[in-house]
Motif scaffolding. Structure first.
Motif, PDB file in Angstrom:
ATOM      1  N   ALA A  65      -5.663   8.607   3.221  1.00  0.00           N
ATOM      2  CA  ALA A  65      -5.729   7.692   2.151  1.00  0.00           C
ATOM      3  C   ALA A  65      -5.192   6.367   2.853  1.00  0.00           C
ATOM      4  O   ALA A  65      -6.028   5.633   2.525  1.00  0.00           O
ATOM      5  N   ARG A  87      -7.905   2.849   3.499  1.00  0.00           N
ATOM      6  CA  ARG A  87      -7.590   1.579   2.899  1.00  0.00           C
ATOM      7  C   ARG A  87      -7.862   0.504   3.753  1.00  0.00           C
ATOM      8  O   ARG A  87      -7.746  -0.802   3.395  1.00  0.00           O
ATOM      9  N   ASP A  92       0.822  -1.341   0.174  1.00  0.00           N
ATOM     10  CA  ASP A  92      -0.062   0.086  -0.025  1.00  0.00           C
ATOM     11  C   ASP A  92       0.874   1.251  -0.097  1.00  0.00           C
ATOM     12  O   ASP A  92       0.459   2.313  -0.480  1.00  0.00           O
ATOM     13  N   ILE A 100       5.116   7.822  -6.541  1.00  0.00           N
ATOM     14  CA  ILE A 100       4.161   8.570  -7.489  1.00  0.00           C
ATOM     15  C   ILE A 100       3.970   7.522  -8.582  1.00  0.00           C
ATOM     16  O   ILE A 100       2.715   7.647  -8.926  1.00  0.00           O
ATOM     17  N   GLU A 101       4.887   7.070  -9.185  1.00  0.00           N
ATOM     18  CA  GLU A 101       4.654   6.109 -10.217  1.00  0.00           C
ATOM     19  C   GLU A 101       3.583   5.078  -9.996  1.00  0.00           C
ATOM     20  O   GLU A 101       3.053   4.672 -11.136  1.00  0.00           O
ATOM     21  N   HIS A 102       3.715   4.481  -8.957  1.00  0.00           N
ATOM     22  CA  HIS A 102       2.782   3.421  -8.701  1.00  0.00           C
ATOM     23  C   HIS A 102       1.745   3.776  -7.744  1.00  0.00           C
ATOM     24  O   HIS A 102       1.084   2.760  -7.338  1.00  0.00           O
ATOM     25  N   ASP A 103       1.373   4.899  -7.589  1.00  0.00           N
ATOM     26  CA  ASP A 103       0.042   5.609  -6.830  1.00  0.00           C
ATOM     27  C   ASP A 103       0.193   4.952  -5.490  1.00  0.00           C
ATOM     28  O   ASP A 103      -0.939   4.438  -4.980  1.00  0.00           O
ATOM     29  N   GLN A 118      -2.071  12.083   3.046  1.00  0.00           N
ATOM     30  CA  GLN A 118      -1.280  10.575   3.058  1.00  0.00           C
ATOM     31  C   GLN A 118      -1.902   9.446   3.981  1.00  0.00           C
ATOM     32  O   GLN A 118      -2.262   8.577   3.927  1.00  0.00           O
TER      33      GLN A 118
END
Ligand code: AMP
Ligand code: ZN
Ligand code: FE
Ligand code: FE
Length: 287
Positions: free
Chosen positions: A274, A278, A219, A241-244, A271
Protein backbone atom coordinates in the motif's frame (compact mmCIF):
# COMPACT_ATOMS: atom_id res chain seq x y z
CA UNK A 1 8.92 -11.37 4.31
CA UNK A 2 11.29 -9.14 6.27
CA UNK A 3 10.54 -5.47 5.64
CA UNK A 4 12.45 -2.82 7.59
CA UNK A 5 11.52 0.75 6.62
CA UNK A 6 13.73 2.91 8.88
CA UNK A 7 17.53 2.62 9.22
CA UNK A 8 20.57 4.91 9.43
CA UNK A 9 24.07 4.82 7.95
CA UNK A 10 27.10 6.99 8.59
CA UNK A 11 25.64 9.54 6.17
CA UNK A 12 24.04 10.67 9.45
CA UNK A 13 24.51 9.16 12.91
CA UNK A 14 24.60 5.44 12.13
CA UNK A 15 27.95 3.62 12.30
CA UNK A 16 27.77 1.43 9.16
CA UNK A 17 28.61 2.78 5.72
CA UNK A 18 25.69 2.51 3.28
CA UNK A 19 27.52 -0.44 1.64
CA UNK A 20 27.92 -2.23 4.97
CA UNK A 21 24.24 -1.68 5.69
CA UNK A 22 23.26 -3.24 2.34
CA UNK A 23 25.60 -6.14 3.04
CA UNK A 24 24.08 -6.76 6.47
CA UNK A 25 20.54 -6.54 5.11
CA UNK A 26 21.36 -9.13 2.44
CA UNK A 27 23.08 -11.43 4.93
CA UNK A 28 20.06 -11.19 7.24
CA UNK A 29 17.81 -12.05 4.28
CA UNK A 30 15.78 -8.86 4.39
CA UNK A 31 13.35 -8.45 1.50
CA UNK A 32 12.89 -4.69 1.77
CA UNK A 33 15.21 -2.15 3.41
CA UNK A 34 14.75 1.62 3.65
CA UNK A 35 17.76 3.90 4.16
CA UNK A 36 16.49 6.96 6.06
CA UNK A 37 19.37 9.11 7.25
CA UNK A 38 18.55 12.27 9.18
CA UNK A 39 17.91 15.28 6.91
CA UNK A 40 19.93 14.00 3.96
CA UNK A 41 19.95 11.85 0.83
CA UNK A 42 23.77 11.57 0.84
CA UNK A 43 23.87 7.82 1.42
CA UNK A 44 21.57 7.01 -1.52
CA UNK A 45 24.22 6.68 -4.27
CA UNK A 46 26.52 4.42 -2.33
CA UNK A 47 23.63 2.22 -1.15
CA UNK A 48 22.30 1.93 -4.71
CA UNK A 49 25.70 0.97 -6.12
CA UNK A 50 26.32 -1.49 -3.30
CA UNK A 51 23.07 -3.29 -4.07
CA UNK A 52 23.44 -3.25 -7.85
CA UNK A 53 27.05 -4.50 -7.66
CA UNK A 54 26.53 -6.98 -4.84
CA UNK A 55 28.20 -10.36 -5.51
CA UNK A 56 25.14 -12.27 -4.29
CA UNK A 57 22.01 -12.62 -6.38
CA UNK A 58 20.01 -10.87 -3.72
CA UNK A 59 16.43 -9.86 -4.46
CA UNK A 60 16.59 -7.12 -1.79
CA UNK A 61 14.42 -4.12 -2.58
CA UNK A 62 16.03 -0.82 -1.53
CA UNK A 63 13.76 2.06 -0.55
CA UNK A 64 15.51 5.43 -0.50
CA UNK A 65 14.32 8.03 1.98
CA UNK A 66 15.19 10.39 4.79
CA UNK A 67 14.10 10.95 8.38
CA UNK A 68 13.24 14.64 8.42
CA UNK A 69 13.64 16.52 11.72
CA UNK A 70 10.57 18.66 12.42
CA UNK A 71 9.37 20.80 15.28
CA UNK A 72 5.87 21.88 16.27
CA UNK A 73 5.12 25.40 17.50
CA UNK A 74 5.80 24.33 21.12
CA UNK A 75 9.28 23.14 20.21
CA UNK A 76 8.34 19.47 20.42
CA UNK A 77 10.56 17.33 18.21
CA UNK A 78 8.80 15.24 15.55
CA UNK A 79 10.50 12.94 13.03
CA UNK A 80 8.90 12.46 9.61
CA UNK A 81 10.04 9.63 7.34
CA UNK A 82 9.94 10.65 3.68
CA UNK A 83 10.20 7.60 1.40
CA UNK A 84 10.52 7.22 -2.39
CA UNK A 85 10.65 10.95 -3.12
CA UNK A 86 12.41 12.71 -5.98
CA UNK A 87 15.85 13.77 -4.64
CA UNK A 88 16.11 16.53 -7.25
CA UNK A 89 13.06 18.39 -5.93
CA UNK A 90 14.79 21.56 -4.76
CA UNK A 91 12.30 22.97 -2.25
CA UNK A 92 12.64 19.76 -0.21
CA UNK A 93 16.42 19.49 -0.55
CA UNK A 94 16.84 23.18 0.35
CA UNK A 95 14.84 22.64 3.51
CA UNK A 96 17.01 19.67 4.49
CA UNK A 97 20.15 21.73 3.85
CA UNK A 98 18.85 24.55 6.03
CA UNK A 99 18.37 22.10 8.91
CA UNK A 100 21.77 20.51 8.36
CA UNK A 101 23.49 23.91 8.33
CA UNK A 102 21.76 24.97 11.55
CA UNK A 103 22.88 21.77 13.28
CA UNK A 104 26.47 23.13 13.21
CA UNK A 105 25.90 26.31 15.26
CA UNK A 106 23.53 24.38 17.51
CA UNK A 107 26.31 21.89 18.28
CA UNK A 108 28.71 24.72 19.13
CA UNK A 109 26.16 26.03 21.63
CA UNK A 110 25.70 22.63 23.27
CA UNK A 111 29.48 22.22 23.50
CA UNK A 112 29.74 25.69 25.08
CA UNK A 113 27.16 24.74 27.71
CA UNK A 114 29.04 21.56 28.54
CA UNK A 115 32.30 23.52 28.79
CA UNK A 116 30.69 26.05 31.15
CA UNK A 117 29.74 23.15 33.40
CA UNK A 118 33.37 22.01 33.42
CA UNK A 119 32.93 19.13 30.96
CA UNK A 120 35.90 19.42 28.63
CA UNK A 121 35.16 18.70 25.00
CA UNK A 122 35.88 20.64 21.79
CA UNK A 123 33.88 21.04 18.58
CA UNK A 124 36.87 19.56 16.69
CA UNK A 125 36.57 16.36 18.73
CA UNK A 126 32.89 16.18 17.79
CA UNK A 127 33.62 16.66 14.08
CA UNK A 128 36.27 13.94 14.28
CA UNK A 129 33.49 11.47 15.09
CA UNK A 130 31.54 11.97 11.89
CA UNK A 131 32.21 10.87 8.35
CA UNK A 132 32.90 13.83 6.01
CA UNK A 133 29.62 15.26 4.91
CA UNK A 134 27.35 13.37 7.31
CA UNK A 135 24.48 15.14 9.07
CA UNK A 136 25.87 16.24 12.45
CA UNK A 137 23.93 15.09 15.51
CA UNK A 138 24.14 14.56 19.24
CA UNK A 139 25.32 10.96 18.73
CA UNK A 140 28.61 12.37 17.35
CA UNK A 141 28.97 14.48 20.48
CA UNK A 142 28.17 11.36 22.52
CA UNK A 143 30.96 9.48 20.71
CA UNK A 144 33.38 12.34 21.42
CA UNK A 145 32.44 12.21 25.13
CA UNK A 146 33.06 8.45 25.09
CA UNK A 147 36.44 8.95 23.37
CA UNK A 148 37.43 11.41 26.14
CA UNK A 149 36.38 8.96 28.82
CA UNK A 150 33.60 11.20 30.19
CA UNK A 151 31.01 8.43 29.67
CA UNK A 152 31.10 4.76 28.65
CA UNK A 153 28.59 4.70 25.78
CA UNK A 154 26.18 6.68 23.60
CA UNK A 155 23.38 5.41 25.83
CA UNK A 156 25.06 6.77 28.93
CA UNK A 157 25.89 10.07 27.23
CA UNK A 158 22.21 10.57 26.37
CA UNK A 159 20.96 9.44 29.77
CA UNK A 160 23.37 11.69 31.69
CA UNK A 161 23.92 14.75 29.49
CA UNK A 162 22.33 14.86 26.06
CA UNK A 163 18.64 13.91 26.38
CA UNK A 164 15.97 16.39 25.27
CA UNK A 165 15.17 17.47 28.84
CA UNK A 166 18.80 18.14 29.77
CA UNK A 167 19.97 21.64 30.74
CA UNK A 168 22.59 21.31 27.99
CA UNK A 169 19.97 20.66 25.32
CA UNK A 170 19.44 23.16 22.51
CA UNK A 171 17.28 22.52 19.47
CA UNK A 172 18.07 23.40 15.88
CA UNK A 173 16.02 24.90 13.07
CA UNK A 174 13.51 22.40 11.69
CA UNK A 175 10.45 22.75 9.46
CA UNK A 176 6.97 22.20 10.83
CA UNK A 177 5.68 18.64 10.31
CA UNK A 178 2.99 20.14 8.04
CA UNK A 179 5.66 21.63 5.77
CA UNK A 180 7.59 18.37 5.78
CA UNK A 181 4.52 16.39 4.67
CA UNK A 182 3.76 18.94 1.96
CA UNK A 183 7.34 18.89 0.61
CA UNK A 184 7.60 15.08 0.68
CA UNK A 185 4.35 14.76 -1.24
CA UNK A 186 5.20 17.52 -3.73
CA UNK A 187 8.36 15.47 -4.40
CA UNK A 188 6.19 12.42 -5.12
CA UNK A 189 7.06 10.61 -1.89
CA UNK A 190 5.23 8.99 1.00
CA UNK A 191 5.13 10.55 4.50
CA UNK A 192 5.20 8.26 7.55
CA UNK A 193 5.47 9.76 11.02
CA UNK A 194 8.32 8.04 12.94
CA UNK A 195 7.91 6.76 16.53
CA UNK A 196 5.24 9.41 17.32
CA UNK A 197 4.58 8.36 20.92
CA UNK A 198 8.13 7.56 22.02
CA UNK A 199 7.59 9.41 25.29
CA UNK A 200 10.84 8.45 27.02
CA UNK A 201 12.59 10.73 24.54
CA UNK A 202 10.68 13.78 25.76
CA UNK A 203 7.38 15.47 25.10
CA UNK A 204 5.40 14.03 22.19
CA UNK A 205 2.93 15.28 19.62
CA UNK A 206 -0.56 16.23 20.83
CA UNK A 207 -3.59 14.38 19.47
CA UNK A 208 -4.83 17.70 18.09
CA UNK A 209 -1.72 18.18 15.96
CA UNK A 210 -1.88 14.51 14.96
CA UNK A 211 -5.31 15.21 13.51
CA UNK A 212 -3.96 18.21 11.60
CA UNK A 213 -1.17 16.08 10.12
CA UNK A 214 -3.71 13.51 8.97
CA UNK A 215 -5.69 16.31 7.29
CA UNK A 216 -2.45 17.55 5.71
CA UNK A 217 -2.00 14.20 3.96
CA UNK A 218 0.04 12.06 6.34
CA UNK A 219 0.23 8.60 4.73
CA UNK A 220 1.10 6.40 7.65
CA UNK A 221 2.29 5.79 11.18
CA UNK A 222 5.32 3.88 12.43
CA UNK A 223 3.58 1.80 15.09
CA UNK A 224 5.97 -1.07 15.83
CA UNK A 225 9.12 0.51 17.20
CA UNK A 226 11.32 -0.26 20.19
CA UNK A 227 10.50 3.07 21.83
CA UNK A 228 6.72 2.39 21.97
CA UNK A 229 5.01 0.57 24.84
CA UNK A 230 2.25 -1.94 24.08
CA UNK A 231 -0.30 0.67 25.14
CA UNK A 232 1.19 3.29 22.79
CA UNK A 233 1.19 0.76 19.95
CA UNK A 234 -2.48 -0.08 20.43
CA UNK A 235 -3.43 3.59 20.60
CA UNK A 236 -1.57 4.27 17.34
CA UNK A 237 -3.06 1.21 15.65
CA UNK A 238 -6.54 2.38 16.58
CA UNK A 239 -5.77 5.81 15.12
CA UNK A 240 -4.40 4.28 11.91
CA UNK A 241 -7.45 2.09 11.41
CA UNK A 242 -9.82 4.97 12.15
CA UNK A 243 -8.16 7.17 9.52
CA UNK A 244 -7.22 4.47 7.01
CA UNK A 245 -3.48 5.11 7.40
CA UNK A 246 -0.61 2.77 6.54
CA UNK A 247 0.95 1.00 9.53
CA UNK A 248 4.70 0.32 9.56
CA UNK A 249 7.14 -1.37 11.90
CA UNK A 250 10.88 -0.84 11.77
CA UNK A 251 14.14 -1.10 13.61
CA UNK A 252 15.57 2.46 13.45
CA UNK A 253 18.90 0.61 13.23
CA UNK A 254 22.00 2.77 13.84
CA UNK A 255 24.79 0.15 13.62
CA UNK A 256 26.67 -0.09 16.92
CA UNK A 257 25.38 3.36 17.89
CA UNK A 258 22.20 1.99 19.45
CA UNK A 259 20.87 -1.30 20.76
CA UNK A 260 18.35 -1.53 17.88
CA UNK A 261 18.98 -4.58 15.68
CA UNK A 262 18.21 -4.69 11.97
CA UNK A 263 14.63 -5.95 11.39
CA UNK A 264 13.87 -6.19 15.11
CA UNK A 265 10.45 -4.77 14.11
CA UNK A 266 9.07 -5.13 10.61
CA UNK A 267 6.23 -4.03 8.33
CA UNK A 268 3.46 -6.33 7.08
CA UNK A 269 3.78 -7.03 3.31
CA UNK A 270 0.28 -5.69 2.56
CA UNK A 271 1.14 -2.43 4.32
CA UNK A 272 4.39 -2.17 2.35
CA UNK A 273 2.49 -2.72 -0.91
CA UNK A 274 0.00 0.00 0.00
CA UNK A 275 2.87 2.34 0.86
CA UNK A 276 4.78 1.71 -2.36
CA UNK A 277 1.65 2.24 -4.46
CA UNK A 278 1.24 5.73 -2.96
CA UNK A 279 4.56 6.95 -4.41
CA UNK A 280 4.21 8.95 -7.61
CA UNK A 281 6.97 7.03 -9.42
CA UNK A 282 8.25 3.46 -9.07
CA UNK A 283 11.53 4.26 -7.34
CA UNK A 284 12.35 1.05 -5.50
CA UNK A 285 15.89 -0.10 -6.36
CA UNK A 286 16.52 -3.78 -7.05
CA UNK A 287 18.83 -5.92 -9.19
P1 AMP B 1 19.85 15.09 17.14
O1 AMP B 1 19.45 14.70 15.74
O2 AMP B 1 21.18 15.74 17.20
O3 AMP B 1 18.79 15.86 17.88
O4 AMP B 1 20.01 13.71 17.94
C1 AMP B 1 18.94 12.81 18.00
C2 AMP B 1 19.38 11.44 17.62
O5 AMP B 1 20.12 10.87 18.67
C3 AMP B 1 18.23 10.46 17.43
O6 AMP B 1 17.72 10.49 16.14
C4 AMP B 1 18.86 9.14 17.72
O7 AMP B 1 19.50 8.66 16.58
C5 AMP B 1 19.95 9.46 18.72
N1 AMP B 1 19.58 9.08 20.10
C6 AMP B 1 18.58 9.55 20.87
N2 AMP B 1 18.57 8.96 22.07
C7 AMP B 1 19.60 8.08 22.07
C8 AMP B 1 20.14 7.16 23.01
N3 AMP B 1 19.62 7.02 24.23
N4 AMP B 1 21.21 6.42 22.65
C9 AMP B 1 21.76 6.54 21.44
N5 AMP B 1 21.30 7.40 20.50
C10 AMP B 1 20.25 8.16 20.81
ZN1 ZN C 1 19.62 8.90 14.56
FE1 FE D 1 13.87 9.38 14.94
FE1 FE E 1 15.79 7.18 13.15
Amino acid sequence: MLIDLHTHSNASDGTDTPSELIDKAINKHLDVLALTDHDTTRGWNEATKALLNHPSNSSLQLVLGSEISCQDENGISIHMLGLLFDPTYEPLINELEKTRENRLSRMEKIVARLNEAGIEITIEEVYAQKQGDATLGRPHLADALVARGHVASREEAFAALLHNGSKYYINHYSPSPMDAIRLIKEAGGVAIIAHPLASQRGRVISMELFGELISAGLDGIEVDHRDHSDLEKSELLRLAIEHDLIVTGSSDYHGTGKLNQLAEFTTHPAQWEALESRARDRRVVSR
